[in-house]
Design an enzyme around this catalytic site. Structure first.
Site, PDB file in Angstrom:
ATOM      1  CG  ASP A   1     -21.708  66.496  -6.993  1.00 24.06           C
ATOM      2  OD1 ASP A   1     -21.611  65.683  -6.293  1.00 24.06           O
ATOM      3  OD2 ASP A   1     -22.213  67.574  -6.911  1.00 24.06           O
TER       4      ASP A   1
ATOM      5  CG  HIS B   1     -26.951  64.537  -5.984  1.00 22.74           C
ATOM      6  ND1 HIS B   1     -27.942  65.440  -5.851  1.00 22.74           N
ATOM      7  CD2 HIS B   1     -25.777  64.978  -5.739  1.00 22.74           C
ATOM      8  CE1 HIS B   1     -27.208  66.406  -5.094  1.00 22.74           C
ATOM      9  NE2 HIS B   1     -25.730  66.126  -5.073  1.00 22.74           N
TER      10      HIS B   1
ATOM     11  CB  ILE C   1     -32.148  66.273  -4.110  1.00 27.84           C
ATOM     12  CG1 ILE C   1     -30.902  66.319  -3.776  1.00 27.84           C
ATOM     13  CG2 ILE C   1     -33.219  66.173  -3.002  1.00 27.84           C
ATOM     14  CD1 ILE C   1     -30.549  67.302  -2.661  1.00 27.84           C
TER      15      ILE C   1
ATOM     16  N   GLY D   1     -27.817  71.155  -7.181  1.00 28.23           N
ATOM     17  CA  GLY D   1     -27.865  72.385  -7.443  1.00 28.23           C
ATOM     18  C   GLY D   1     -27.164  72.929  -8.625  1.00 28.23           C
TER      19      GLY D   1
END
Length: 732
Positions: free
Chosen positions: A506, A511, A526, A529
Site C-alpha cells: 500500500d 501514510h 497516518i 487502517g
C-alpha cells in the site's frame, strides 16, 4: 538600526566572484568577518575564455583590507572541486552561505541551450549538492540563488536563458522546503545591476545607478544567521528591494449539476476566470491543491456528472447502476515467505513473543502466514487503479475512504504461492453524503478458492443520485456486546509502523509524506487502517486460538478514525461462542478506531478436517513406508552409525501436509508418521516434490538448503548422514 551584522567564522562560497555582483558580495562578506572562497572561472563578458586573474585580484583585494579569502578556479559544473577548496582552506564548510550567481551570454544561438543550462541550472545544482550534506550535519546553511527578470517575466530572444533562470527559482523553492528542518534557508534574488555584459551596452550613469554594491546588502541580510526568511523571491536594484509572490484569480466553476463541462462554458466564464480583482495568493503547493480539492467537494456535493466534453448527457443514477456487476481484469499475486514475514512484522509480530516466531521465521517447523495477509493479496485490484476504468464510475481518489473490510478464508493461506484473483463491483449504494462501492475479490490456487475479500469504499460527496441505500450482498458489521470485554490487549506502534507496513504494497503517500498528509487534512502521516486491522486480528488469534491459523474463518471490521504511528492500540474482545467481537481504541485518546468488528473461529473439533494431514496423498508417504520396511533388516547397523532422531515436515501447497519421524537412536530404529515422541535432533522442512527430487538424486540437499528450498533446524550437520539412509540402505 541595531548592532552591525557580522559573519565572523562563517565560510562563504561565492561563485562568479571575479567581477560585478560576485565581487561585491565577496568584499562585503569579508569586511564583516567571513572566510570567503572566491570562485571564478575567468573569461570575458561573453563567457569566453578561462583564467585565474579575476579570482586572484579579488582575493588580493580582500587580504589587503585585512580579510581572509582563497581563490577557486573550477567551473561550477565541478561542484565537488569548488566545495573541496573551502574544506582544504578552512577545514569545514558546515556553516555556509552559498551565493550562486549568473554569467550572462551575449547573442545566444540555438546551440547555446545546453551551455546555458549547464552553467546556470546544472552548475547551481552541482555546487549546492556538494555542500548540502555538510550543511545538514552542522544544522546551518544559507543559499542564495540568482534568477533574473528574464526568468520571471520572459524576454524576447532569451528562451534558453529564461528557462534556466526560472528553473533556479523552482530549485530554490524545493530546497527551502527540504532544508527547513535542518536550519537551511534558501532564497532567490533577481538583481538589476551592472556586470561584465551590461557595461558594454548601458550608459555610464545607469551602470553607476545599478552598481552591485546596491544589491550586496540584501544578500548579506538573507545570509545572516538571524534572518528567518526562507523561500522568498526578491527583485533588487539601485537601492530598491521588493518581494514577489504568486497571485491567482478566484476563477470560476464551469462544471454544473447534471451538465457536462464544455468549451462553451469556458468561453462564457472567461472574464471571471481572468479577473484579478479579488485574487488569492497561494504560498505553497498544499494551499494551491487544497483549494482545488475544495472546489471538487462543492461540485461533487451537487452530484455533478462525469466530465464529458460532448453535449450528450447521462444521469449519475444510470452511471452507477451500470457499474454493478462489472469485472476488473483478472490478476495474479505471487509471494514467498519474505512477503509473509514482512507483513507479519508490519502488523506487530515480534520475536519478543516466542509464539510469534512461526510468523517471522521461515525455518520454524510450523511457519504460517497470518490469516489477514489475505487482504494484501486482494488489495492489488485497488492499488492498480482498475476502479477508474469501470464504466459509470467517476472517481476522485483524493476523496476515497476505506469504510469497511471483510475477509473470509476457506483454508489456511499457503506459506508461499501464486494466486489468481478475480474482482467484481458487487454493488453501489447511495448514502446521501457519499457513495459506497462494494468490491468483491476472490483468490484461487489453481481452481481451489482460498479466500474472499470484500472492500467497502466510501466516495465522499458523490451521493444523492437516488440509488438504493442497502444491499443483501454486504457483509454486515455487528455491534459489540453490552458488557465489559473478556480480554483487553495493547500494542504500542512504532514511529516507523506505517513506513514498515507500506512495504506490503500500500504505497499511498498519505501514510509517509507529511506534505501529502497535510493536504488531506491530517497533522502528519497516518497509519494504514488495514495495519490496525492486522494488529487486532493477530491479538485475537493469539488470545482465543493459540495462534492456530487453521481455526481462523473470517473477519469483519469498520474503520472509524485514523491512528498515528507511535500511538498505542487497545484491542477489546468479547467471546460469544466461536465469534469474537472486538473494537480497537487509541489508548492515549480513547478514540474508537475500529468498531462493530468480529472474528469467526472454527471450533477446535473442525480444524482436523481443515489440516492437510492426509499423508497418503503425498508421494513421500510411500518413501517413508519403504524406509521403515528396509530398516527391519539393517536397523541395528544404521542406529549404530547414525544415532539420531530426524523429524520431517513435508509440505504441500505451502502448508504442512504430513510429519514423519525416523528414529535411529533407539533399538533397531523405526519410522512412524507424526512428530517425534521425544526431542528430535534435527528437523527438516521441504515440499513433497522436493523430497522426491532429493531421494531420486535430482536435487542436491546442500544446494536445496542454501537456496531455501530445504530448511533445517537443530543439529544440521547430522543431516549429512541421511544420504546413507536414503541411498546406501534404502536403495530407493
Amino acid at each position: 538600526m541595531g548592532s552591525p551584522l557580522r559573519f565572523d567564522g562563517r565560510v562563504v562560497l561565492v561563485t562568479g566572484a571575479g567581477a560585478g555582483l560576485g565581487r561585491a558580495y565577496a568584499l562585503a562578506f569579508a569586511e564583516r568577518g567571513a572566510l570567503v572562497v572566491v570562485n571564478d572561472l575567468g573569461g570575458d563578458f561573453k563567457g569566453v575564455g578561462k583564467g585565474s586573474l579575476a579570482a586572484d585580484k579579488v582575493v588580493e583585494e580582500i587580504r589587503r583590507r585585512g580579510g581572509k579569502a582563497v581563490a577557486s578556479y573550477d567551473s561550477v559544473e565541478e561542484g565537488e572541486k569548488v566545495v573541496k577548496t573551502a574544506l582544504d582552506a578552512f577545514g569545514r564548510i558546515g556553516d555556509v552561505s552559498l551565493i550562486l550567481r549568473d554569467r550572462s551570454f551575449a547573442r545566444i544561438s540555438d546551440e547555446d541551450w545546453d551551455i546555458i543550462h549547464r552553467v546556470h541550472l546544472r552548475g547551481s545544482f552541482q555546487v549546492t549538492r556538494a555542500a548540502w550534506d555538510h550543511m545538514k550535519k552542522q544544522k546551518y546553511g544559507r543559499i542564495i540563488m540568482t534568477s533574473s527578470a528574464s526568468g520571471i517575466y520572459g524576454n524576447f530572444g532569451q528562451a534558453n536563458y529564461s528557462a534556466a533562470k526560472l528553473g533556479l527559482l523552482g530549485l530554490a523553492n524545493s530546497l527551502a522546503i527540504e532544508g527547513r528542518k535542518s536550519n537551511i534557508h534558501c532564497n532567490t534574488i533577481a538583481p538589476n545591476a551592472g556586470s561584465r555584459m551590461t557595461q558594454t551596452v548601458m550608459p555610464e550613469d545607469l551602470v553607476e545607478a545599478l552598481k552591485p554594491e546596491y544589491v550586496a546588502p540584501l544578500v548579506l541580510w538573507l545570509c545572516h544567521e538571524s534572518c528567518e526568511e526562507n523561500g522568498g523571491l526578491f527583485e533588487v536594484g539601485a537601492g530598491w528591494i521588493g518581494k514577489l509572490r504568486w497571485e491567482r484569480t478566484l476563477g470560476a466553476i464551469v462544471r454544473q449539476k447534471n451538465h457536462p463541462m464544455t468549451p462553451e462554458a469556458v468561453k462564457a466564464n472567461w472574464k471571471k476566470i481572468c479577473d484579478f480583482e479579488n485574487a488569492s495568493k497561494p504560498q505553497s503547493i498544499q494551499e494551491s491543491t487544497g483549494s482545488i480539492i475544495e472546489v471538487l467537494s462543492k461540485i461533487d456535493s451537487e452530484g455533478v456528472s462525469a466530465n464529458h466534453t460532448s453535449h450528450a448527457t447521462s444521469t449519475a443514477t444510470s452511471g452507477f447502476a451500470g457499474a454493478i456487476g462489472q469485472k476488473l481484469p483478472p490478476f495474479s499475486y505471487a509471494y514467498t515467505e519474505l512477503e509473509a514475514i514482512m507483513y507479519a512484522l508490519g502488523v506487530g509480530a515480534s520475536i519478543k513473543d516466542p509464539k510469534d516466531l512461526k510468523f517471522v521465521y521461515e525455518g520454524s517447523s510450523d511457519f504460517s502466514c497470518l490469516p489477514t495477509f489475505g487482504v494484501i493479496i486482494g488489495q492489488k485490484s485497488l492499488m492498480g487503479g482498475g476502479l477508474a476504468e469501470i464504466p459509470g464510475l467517476s472517481i476522485n481518489f483524493a476523496k476515497v475512504l476505506h469504510g469497511e473490510q471483510y475477509l473470509e478464508l476457506y483454508k489456511p493461506l499457503p506459506r508461499a504461492g501464486k494466486l489468481k484473483c478475480e474482482a467484481v463491483v458487487a454493488d453501489v449504494l447511495d448514502k446521501g453524503s457519499g457513495v459506497v462501492i462494494i468490491m468483491d475479490v476472490y483468490s484461487y490456487s489453481e481452481k481451489e478458492l482460498i479466500c474472499h475479500n470484500q472492500f467497502s469504499l466510501f466516495l465522499v460527496g458523490s451521493g444523492g443520485f437516488g440509488g438504493k441505500r442497502t444491499s443483501d450482498k454486504v457483509k454486515v458489521a455487528v455491534a459489540i456486546p453490552n458488557r465489559p470485554p473478556d480480554a483487553v490487549l495493547t500494542d504500542t506502534t512504532s514511529l516507523n509502523q506505517a513506513a514498515l507496513y507500506r512495504l506490503s504494497g500500500d504505497w499511498n503517500p498519505l501514510h509517509i509524506d507529511p506534505n501529502f498528509a497535510s493536504l488531506a487534512g491530517f497533522d502528519k502521516p497516518i497509519l494504514h487502517g488495514l495495519c490496525t486491522f492486522g494488529f487486532s486480528a493477530r491479538r485475537i488469534l493469539q488470545q482465543f486460538a493459540d495462534n492456530d491459523v487453521s481455526r481462523f474463518k473470517a473477519i469483519k471490521a469498520r474503520f472509524a478514525k485514523p491512528v498515528y504511528p507511535g500511538q498505542t492500540l487497545q484491542t477489546e474482545m468479547w467471546k460469544e461462542g466461536n465469534r469474537i467481537h472486538f473494537q480497537t481504541k487509541v489508548q492515549e485518546t480513547g478514540d474508537i478506531v475500529i468498531s462493530n468488528a468480529y472474528v469467526d473461529l472454527a471450533p477446535t473439533s473442525d480444524t482436523s478436517a481443515k489440516t492437510p494431514s492426509e499423508g497418503g496423498k503425498l508421494q513421500s508417504t510411500l518413501v517413508f513406508e519403504e524406509i521403515g520396511r528396509r530398516l527391519k533388516d539393517v536397523g541395528p547397523e544404521v542406529v549404530k552409525k547414525v544415532n539420531a532422531v530426524f523429524e520431517w515436515h513435508i509440505t504441500k501447497g505451502g502448508n504442512i501436509g504430513a510429519k514423519w519421524t525416523i528414529d535411529l537412536k533407539s533399538g533397531s530404529g523405526k519410522v512412524y508418521q507424526g512428530p517425534a515422541k521425544g526431542a528430535a535432533d534435527t528437523t527438516i522442512i521441504l515440499s513433497d516434490e522436493d523430497f522426491m527430487e532429493v531421494v531420486l538424486g535430482k536435487l542436491d540437499p546442500q544446494k536445496a538448503f542454501f537456496s531455501g528450498r530445504l530448511k533445517a533446524r537443530g543439529n544440521i550437520m547430522l543431516s549429512q548422514k541421511l544420504q546413507m539412509i536414503l541411498k546406501d540402505y534404502a536403495k530407493l
